[in-house]
Design a protein around this motif. Structure first.
Motif, mmCIF file in Angstrom:
data_model
loop_
_atom_site.group_PDB
_atom_site.id
_atom_site.type_symbol
_atom_site.label_atom_id
_atom_site.label_comp_id
_atom_site.label_asym_id
_atom_site.label_seq_id
_atom_site.Cartn_x
_atom_site.Cartn_y
_atom_site.Cartn_z
ATOM 1 N N HIS A 1 0.863 -1.164 -0.034
ATOM 2 C CA HIS A 1 0.028 0.049 0.123
ATOM 3 C C HIS A 1 0.872 1.143 0.152
ATOM 4 O O HIS A 1 2.148 1.149 0.351
ATOM 5 C CB HIS A 1 -0.846 -0.109 1.068
ATOM 6 N N THR A 2 0.300 2.466 -0.315
ATOM 7 C CA THR A 2 0.855 3.654 -0.183
ATOM 8 C C THR A 2 0.959 4.224 1.198
ATOM 9 O O THR A 2 0.212 3.704 2.124
ATOM 10 C CB THR A 2 0.171 4.727 -1.075
ATOM 11 N N PRO A 3 1.850 5.180 1.451
ATOM 12 C CA PRO A 3 1.852 5.626 2.849
ATOM 13 C C PRO A 3 0.661 6.617 3.398
ATOM 14 O O PRO A 3 0.153 6.382 4.334
ATOM 15 C CB PRO A 3 2.894 6.793 2.945
ATOM 16 N N LEU B 1 0.603 13.272 20.348
ATOM 17 C CA LEU B 1 0.768 12.211 19.229
ATOM 18 C C LEU B 1 0.506 13.004 17.930
ATOM 19 O O LEU B 1 -0.619 13.392 17.838
ATOM 20 C CB LEU B 1 -0.021 11.148 19.376
ATOM 21 N N GLY B 2 1.407 12.893 16.951
ATOM 22 C CA GLY B 2 1.121 13.463 15.575
ATOM 23 C C GLY B 2 1.089 12.359 14.602
ATOM 24 O O GLY B 2 1.855 11.458 14.833
ATOM 25 N N PHE B 3 0.310 12.446 13.501
ATOM 26 C CA PHE B 3 0.240 11.556 12.501
ATOM 27 C C PHE B 3 1.087 12.222 11.241
ATOM 28 O O PHE B 3 0.393 13.131 10.673
ATOM 29 C CB PHE B 3 -0.996 11.253 12.210
ATOM 30 N N ASN B 4 2.182 11.708 10.498
ATOM 31 C CA ASN B 4 2.717 12.519 9.335
ATOM 32 C C ASN B 4 2.817 11.191 8.185
ATOM 33 O O ASN B 4 2.341 10.051 8.665
ATOM 34 C CB ASN B 4 3.987 12.901 9.804
ATOM 35 N N ILE B 5 3.259 11.582 7.152
ATOM 36 C CA ILE B 5 3.298 10.660 6.085
ATOM 37 C C ILE B 5 4.059 9.413 6.295
ATOM 38 O O ILE B 5 4.079 8.558 5.708
ATOM 39 C CB ILE B 5 3.547 11.639 4.712
ATOM 40 N N GLY C 1 4.776 -0.368 10.687
ATOM 41 C CA GLY C 1 6.168 -1.053 9.916
ATOM 42 C C GLY C 1 6.104 -0.615 8.329
ATOM 43 O O GLY C 1 6.796 -0.216 7.923
ATOM 44 N N PRO C 2 5.166 -1.491 7.907
ATOM 45 C CA PRO C 2 4.938 -1.308 6.357
ATOM 46 C C PRO C 2 4.716 0.130 5.842
ATOM 47 O O PRO C 2 5.347 0.662 4.941
ATOM 48 C CB PRO C 2 3.722 -2.060 6.184
ATOM 49 N N MET C 3 4.115 1.077 6.898
ATOM 50 C CA MET C 3 3.969 2.431 6.499
ATOM 51 C C MET C 3 5.238 3.074 6.312
ATOM 52 O O MET C 3 5.441 3.921 5.357
ATOM 53 C CB MET C 3 2.976 3.038 7.471
ATOM 54 N N ARG C 4 6.331 2.531 7.164
ATOM 55 C CA ARG C 4 7.528 3.405 7.395
ATOM 56 C C ARG C 4 8.248 2.948 6.017
ATOM 57 O O ARG C 4 8.977 3.752 5.378
ATOM 58 C CB ARG C 4 8.288 2.990 8.443
ATOM 59 N N GLU D 1 9.671 5.201 3.055
ATOM 60 C CA GLU D 1 11.077 5.407 2.664
ATOM 61 C C GLU D 1 11.159 4.931 1.165
ATOM 62 O O GLU D 1 12.117 5.324 0.524
ATOM 63 C CB GLU D 1 11.836 4.303 3.557
ATOM 64 N N LYS D 2 10.529 4.200 0.667
ATOM 65 C CA LYS D 2 10.360 3.821 -0.850
ATOM 66 C C LYS D 2 9.791 4.800 -1.703
ATOM 67 O O LYS D 2 10.420 5.385 -2.667
ATOM 68 C CB LYS D 2 9.896 2.537 -1.191
ATOM 69 N N LYS D 3 8.959 5.820 -1.280
ATOM 70 C CA LYS D 3 8.342 6.611 -2.245
ATOM 71 C C LYS D 3 8.724 8.190 -1.837
ATOM 72 O O LYS D 3 8.776 8.730 -3.033
ATOM 73 C CB LYS D 3 6.595 6.710 -1.907
ATOM 74 N N TYR D 4 8.927 8.529 -0.643
ATOM 75 C CA TYR D 4 9.429 9.898 -0.564
ATOM 76 C C TYR D 4 10.659 10.219 0.397
ATOM 77 O O TYR D 4 11.160 11.410 0.168
ATOM 78 C CB TYR D 4 8.145 10.304 0.515
ATOM 79 N N LYS D 5 11.324 9.401 1.052
ATOM 80 C CA LYS D 5 12.237 9.757 1.873
ATOM 81 C C LYS D 5 13.652 10.565 1.043
ATOM 82 O O LYS D 5 13.859 11.379 1.759
ATOM 83 C CB LYS D 5 12.934 8.180 2.701
ATOM 84 N N ILE D 6 13.920 9.920 -0.012
ATOM 85 C CA ILE D 6 14.939 10.521 -0.641
ATOM 86 C C ILE D 6 14.748 11.989 -1.006
ATOM 87 O O ILE D 6 15.727 13.012 -1.080
ATOM 88 C CB ILE D 6 15.582 9.786 -1.699
#
Length: 1170
Positions: free
Chosen positions: A689-691, A831-835, A719-722, A726-731
């Motif tokens: 799934h996507t973040p 608690l905050g919810f980010n991407i 865990g899968p969200m992280r 990392e795959k879609k946005y981190k870089i």
């Protein structure tokens, strides 16, 4: 300038004079003091100072004054002033920084006890990853400190300092109080240095508030006139050339200097017949203005002008007599061709010609020297200097880059600009930032000449610019992809994407000005065949791909920036120019709006509103959209979803639209949104799934009741969200701060989600009231008005990781600032919810003892609680028990339906309030335990005639070591002291089961010294001994259940689990029996209402997993009910319960907290005890 060292002279009485301390001194000391009191392992304080204001001196003063309390250190590079021969060896700066981090940690640990390190960094020795490396090293070395490990003092010299931050700042302007200090000091200098009062140039300049007119007047004093006279008489002398360059770099490169050996070498290079002159003889004509000093204890002295203001005045003077800035630069440039040179000088020279300073209006186009040459000489001189530097340093791309920028911005010679941009690119072909220069050449060419160009010329130049920006974009992609392979961190270059949009906007505006038909062409409002005909008629068919690709390219790049701006903010607002977002929005609107009036689908309407993507929907809230607009957007997404109900992205956008709408009005109920999302929540496909999908899972399924249950395991999605992030946005988001899209609030349903726009609105009001100072998300959450909206949650930290404890689950959370997680313990946070997942803000440790202590109402926070020996029964006072135990609450977690009790403690003696377990530790310890089932070991115990005497505890030591463990038991030793000799410990190991003797027995505990750990529990020989008992009553409907069992907390837990299965079950709190009762005896329960009791009798047993209970059906109860527990004919317990209490409306009672075997339950009913 070094006031600190200069003020160390002694008076005739032998006393040192007072140091001059600018007002930033006290503020800096105060900030360091506050950081010493914080829970952060590493923190940074920044001292920003303008050149020549005494910033470095002030920082050194602070280090000197704190040297006895802290381990003060200065970051240096021992090799920075060494001359090298040939090619400079390239060092890995990240590896160097990691080495520094290890040395800092070693410094912290040295000595008898750890001591906080105060580390000074200045401009020459900045390591931008140092704090991250230190934090990583702390975690790797498993350092759990109760004091800060390192405080980094960044002493940064800056030309321009903004006032919208909380740094300690020193400006080139004195306050009234500082003027008084310097005036008093001036009198001291005049009285103690009568022969040379005029040589204190730095002091004199600051004393007169950095006034350049005062410096100019000093230049016309006797000493100044002598120097001016020499310069006028010897314009072309080698000494004048040397002095000109020293003045040049000291004026334009703050903190710069020349080594004495370099000065001598330069003079020798210019004048072969002066080889015998000493350095003092070379600089003798200007000795009054020059200072020499040693750096880092080196033997080679450094040379500079006494103060930057004085250096600038010298540059002006030299220019007036004909020694221009460009001439001095070119003279020294020839010297820099030598193979052996001071490495720092090469950097000084590069800064001189290429460093662009930041000002209040943004970044300058060129270095300050080039700007001054342009203003005071001519364009040709600038070009000549930059061209010579580019040819001298044949491998450096920054000189030709600056030259290309100068050509396209200060002249109209775009051919030359392109030539030098290509040369810069050839030198480093893989650097996207260097490649950007060529694209900027073409973009500026298009922008400047567009009004004179025809359609074909516009498209030709635009095509060149677009291709150049695409190449830059490809290089930027390769750079960030290489980051993953090389394990390094770089900022993502988005200039190629933004430059493409700028070109597209210029093309749109220029072509539509020529003919309105271009509006329909560029927005694809006409069909492809029509477009072909139009282009053929205008002889533009060769440009069809450029024209048709523009709209899709604009949308793709705008979608990238939607994610970029929605999900992250710049670490520093200066890194994001203010024109960036408005220009992107303007370009998007030009290529999205339709001029033709015809019906379009809902998706296109959403694109027009910039609400066609997940991050685009968030931007609607960020721009305070009206409710009518939100309603329309939600309805449009409803239509799209109805047409594509199986499309996961469409479903996510529809759900988010309703969440956003709920911030202003009623939308689709939460249960319906959950149902939509659950159709896609296939656990086996969780990693695909996507973040954005995972974000919705967290938002919709986050439990409202912290102590309640949740029907999904959120850990399977965190865990899968992280990984997906990392795959879609981190870089792309390196060096940017991920922003919380929502915070967890105090409301219910969707109202528990507080969008950041609400908090930003409050923050804007706070910024206005605080004179415009910036505040980040962490600072913002400290405001009371904002905290009132948010819910502070409980969690734990261990192994430098953060976890939130909610609904029986322990979920890892990313701390907003990693340094705030300094040791294991019980914590709370917002608690905050980010991407990327969950983020913890404003982390606070519950207590210094980590596990929460139980404090009497009259005690102070830090007092140790002395547990008294509360009577379990009337005769227990006869049995010895120890005291001075600090009672602590456990943190409860769940793993595979098993309730885990966790504790983090420092040295001391502790008792768990939940189970009565006690332990003694001489250092920090982390332990956890859970209850085990005795039935597993009954086949082993029965043949040996043993029976359980307390809970069976599986204890695990996560860190540290215990000196003693005291296992709880429920046998009343006062009834027969011989039972002590019958007490044993069952020890379950992988190798088998064994029985151990106890070291000491007390009324409630069995003591073991130097214990090993695995399941352990107290056992006794068979016999009819007496036990301390618990009596628990629950009401479900009209059924009253009364449980009787030994005081075993594991049995309490078993009862609670049993009652959780009953519908609307409510606990009735009653006192326990104060007499110990015989095990295996039979008991009956009578009541005053003559209600039927089932069964008639129950046996008091310790071996059953779930205790037996009496069941009473209460029908038409009109009076209070009295209960009596009898053994044979003896009443052993009784109580009266009010009828109103039995049937009051309200939530299920979950307030009961088992106090361990030696504390009474809370009393909410009338009681009569036997």
């Amino acid at each position: 300038m070094n006031f600190y060292l200069g003020d160390s002279t002694e008076t005739a009485e032998g006393q040192a004079t007072n140091h001059i301390k600018r007002e930033g001194y006290e503020r800096l000391r105060k900030k360091i003091k506050l950081q010493l009191q914080s829970d952060w392992s590493v923190s940074t304080t920044k001292l920003s100072h303008q050149p020549g204001t005494g910033g470095t001196t002030l920082a050194m003063q602070v280090l000197w004054d704190l040297r006895k309390k802290l381990r003060c250190a200065v970051l240096i590079d021992p090799s920075c002033d060494k001359c090298v021969t040939g090619k400079t060896v390239q060092k890995d700066p990240l590896l160097d920084t990691r080495t520094i981090a290890k040395q800092v940690i070693q410094l912290f640990k040295e000595g008898d006890h750890p001591t906080t390190v105060l580390l000074l960094q200045d401009n020459e020795h900045m390591r931008y990853f140092l704090q991250d490396c230190i934090i990583r090293e702390i975690a790797e070395q498993k350092i759990n400190a109760n004091i800060p490990v390192v405080i980094i003092l960044k002493c940064e010299r800056m030309i321009f300092i903004s006032d919208d931050h909380d740094d300690v700042t020193l400006h080139s302007e004195l306050s009234a109080k500082e003027k008084g200090y310097f005036a008093a000091k001036e009198k001291h200098i005049q009285s103690h240095h009568r022969e040379e009062p005029g040589s204190f140039h730095s002091f004199d300049i600051i004393r007169h508030n950095f006034d350049r007119s005062h410096v100019e007047s000093k230049m016309h004093s006797n000493d100044g006139k002598e120097i001016i006279g020499y310069l006028k008489r010897n314009k072309s002398s080698h000494r004048t050339k040397l002095f000109a360059f020293i003045a040049l770099i000291c004026s334009y490169v703050p903190g710069s200097y020349l080594l004495q050996s370099v000065c001598e070498s330069f003079h020798k290079h210019l004048c072969a017949d002066d080889q015998g002159l000493s350095f003092e003889e070379i600089i003798q004509p200007f000795r009054e203005f020059i200072v020499t000093f040693s750096k880092q204890g080196g033997k080679n002295k450094c040379v500079r002008i006494a103060h930057p203001v004085l250096a600038h005045q010298c540059v002006e003077l030299l220019a007036d007599i004909g020694d221009k800035r460009s001439t001095a630069t070119l003279k020294f440039l020839k010297y820099l061709c030598r193979k052996q040179i001071q490495p720092s000088l090469l950097q000084f020279f590069k800064d001189l010609l290429t460093k662009r300073e930041r000002t209040a209006d943004g970044q300058e186009r060129f270095s300050r020297l080039i700007l001054d040459i342009d203003n005071n000489e001519d364009i040709g001189s600038c070009i000549f200097v930059l061209k010579n530097a580019s040819e001298t340093f044949k491998y450096d791309p920054f000189y030709p880059q600056s030259l290309a920028r100068f050509y396209y911005s200060r002249t109209t010679d775009f051919g030359k600009a392109e030539e030098w941009a290509l040369k810069a690119k050839e030198r480093v072909p893989t650097n996207s930032f260097i490649a950007d220069t060529l694209a900027q050449v073409h973009k500026n060419h298009l922008n400047k000449a567009v009004k004179k160009l025809k359609e074909k010329d516009i498209l030709t130049i635009a095509g060149k610019a677009i291709n150049a920006f695409k190449q830059e974009e490809d290089l930027a992609e390769r750079e960030v992809n290489n980051m993953l392979d090389e394990n390094i961190t770089k900022v993502f270059n988005n200039r190629g994407l933004f430059g493409y949009l700028q070109v597209a906007r210029i093309v749109h505006d220029s072509l539509t000005n020529l003919h309105p038909t271009w509006e329909d062409i560029l927005t694809h409002a006409i069909s492809s065949p029509q477009l072909t005909v139009l282009l053929k008629d205008r002889n533009l068919l060769n440009y069809k791909s450029v024209i048709t690709d523009l709209k899709d390219g604009v949308h793709t790049k705008c979608e990238f920036f939607d994610s970029y701006f929605t999900y992250s903010d710049p670490m520093n607002s200066e890194n994001e120019p203010p024109y960036l977002r408005p220009e992107i929005m303007d370009c998007y609107s030009k290529y999205t709006s339709l001029s033709s009036k015809k019906d379009v689908g809902p998706l296109h309407r959403l694109k027009e509103k910039r609400a066609s993507t997940f991050p685009g929907l968030f931007s609607i809230l960020n721009h305070n959209a009206k409710q009518s607009n939100l309603n329309e957007i939600t309805e449009l997404w409803k239509k799209v979803f109805q047409g594509k109900p199986a499309d996961e992205d469409v479903a996510c956008n529809y759900i988010l639209a309703n969440i956003i709408l709920s911030n202003e009005a009623e939308g689709v109920p939460l249960t319906d949104l959950k149902t939509i999302l659950q159709r896609f929540m296939d656990e086996e496909m969780a990693k695909h799934h996507t973040p954005e999908f995972y974000l919705l899972v967290l938002l919709l399924f986050w439990p409202e009741n912290v102590q309640g249950q949740n029907n999904i395991n959120l850990n399977k999605y965190v865990g899968p969200m992280r990984q997906s992030f990392e795959k879609k946005y981190k870089i792309y988001l390196q060096f940017r701060e991920l922003v919380p899209l929502f915070y967890l609030g105090r409301g219910a349903g969707l109202n528990k989600l507080i969008h950041k726009s609400k908090l930003n609105h409050i923050r804007e009001q706070l910024k206005t009231s605080q004179t415009g100072k910036q505040s980040n998300d962490g600072d913002m959450l400290k405001q009371t008005s904002i905290q009132d909206l948010l819910l502070r949650v409980q969690g734990v930290s261990r192994d430098h990781k953060t976890f939130v404890c909610v609904a029986g689950q322990e979920i890892e959370v990313c701390p907003h600032k990693q340094a705030s997680v300094s040791r294991p313990g019980v914590i709370s946070f917002f608690l905050g919810f980010n991407i990327s997942g969950l983020m913890a803000f404003d982390i606070k440790y519950s207590t210094k003892l980590q596990s929460k202590p139980v404090l009497p109402a009259t005690s102070h926070k830090n007092d140790t609680v002395v547990s008294g020996n509360s009577q379990i029964c009337h005769t227990c006072d006869l049995v010895k028990d120890s005291n001075h135990w600090t009672k602590v609450h456990p943190v409860l977690m769940k793993e595979a339906e098993v309730r885990i009790h966790c504790h983090w403690n420092q040295r001391g003696q502790y008792e768990c309030i939940a189970s009565g377990l006690r332990w003694v530790c001489k250092s920090d310890v982390t332990l956890q335990y859970h209850y085990c089932n005795w039935n597993t070991y009954s086949p082993f115990l029965e043949p040996m005639q043993y029976i359980q005497g307390g809970p069976l505890l599986d204890i695990t030591i996560k860190s540290g070591q215990l000196e003693e463990i005291h296992l709880p038991h429920f046998v009343c030793l006062s009834s027969d002291p011989s039972f002590k000799s019958e007490m044993r410990i069952l020890h379950v190991e992988k190798s088998g089961i064994s029985i151990e003797k106890v070291d000491e027995a007390t009324c409630c505990h069995a003591k073991l010294l130097q214990p090993s750990f695995s399941p352990k529990g107290v056992i006794f020989r068979f016999g009819k001994y007496k036990v301390h008992c618990e009596l628990m009553i629950y009401l479900s409907g009209h059924i009253l259940r009364t449980y009787l069992f030994p005081s075993d907390p594991s049995l309490v837990e078993a009862v609670e689990k049993q009652e959780e299965k009953e519908k609307n079950s409510k606990r009735i709190l009653v006192p326990r029996p104060e007499k110990s009762l015989k095990i295996k005896s039979w008991f009956s329960l009578e009541n005053t209402c003559n209600a039927h009791v089932t069964p008639e009798r129950i046996q008091l047993r310790s071996s059953n997993t779930t205790p037996s209970f009496f069941m009473i059906r209460l029908e038409n109860l009109i009076t209070d009910i009295g209960l009596e527990l009898k053994h044979e004919m003896e009443v052993v317990w009784k109580a009266n319960i009010h009828k109103d209490y039995l049937f009051m409306q309200g939530e299920r009672d979950v307030s009961y907290n088992h106090q361990g075997p030696n504390n009474s339950s809370s009393r909410v009913c009338e009681e009569t005890l036997c």
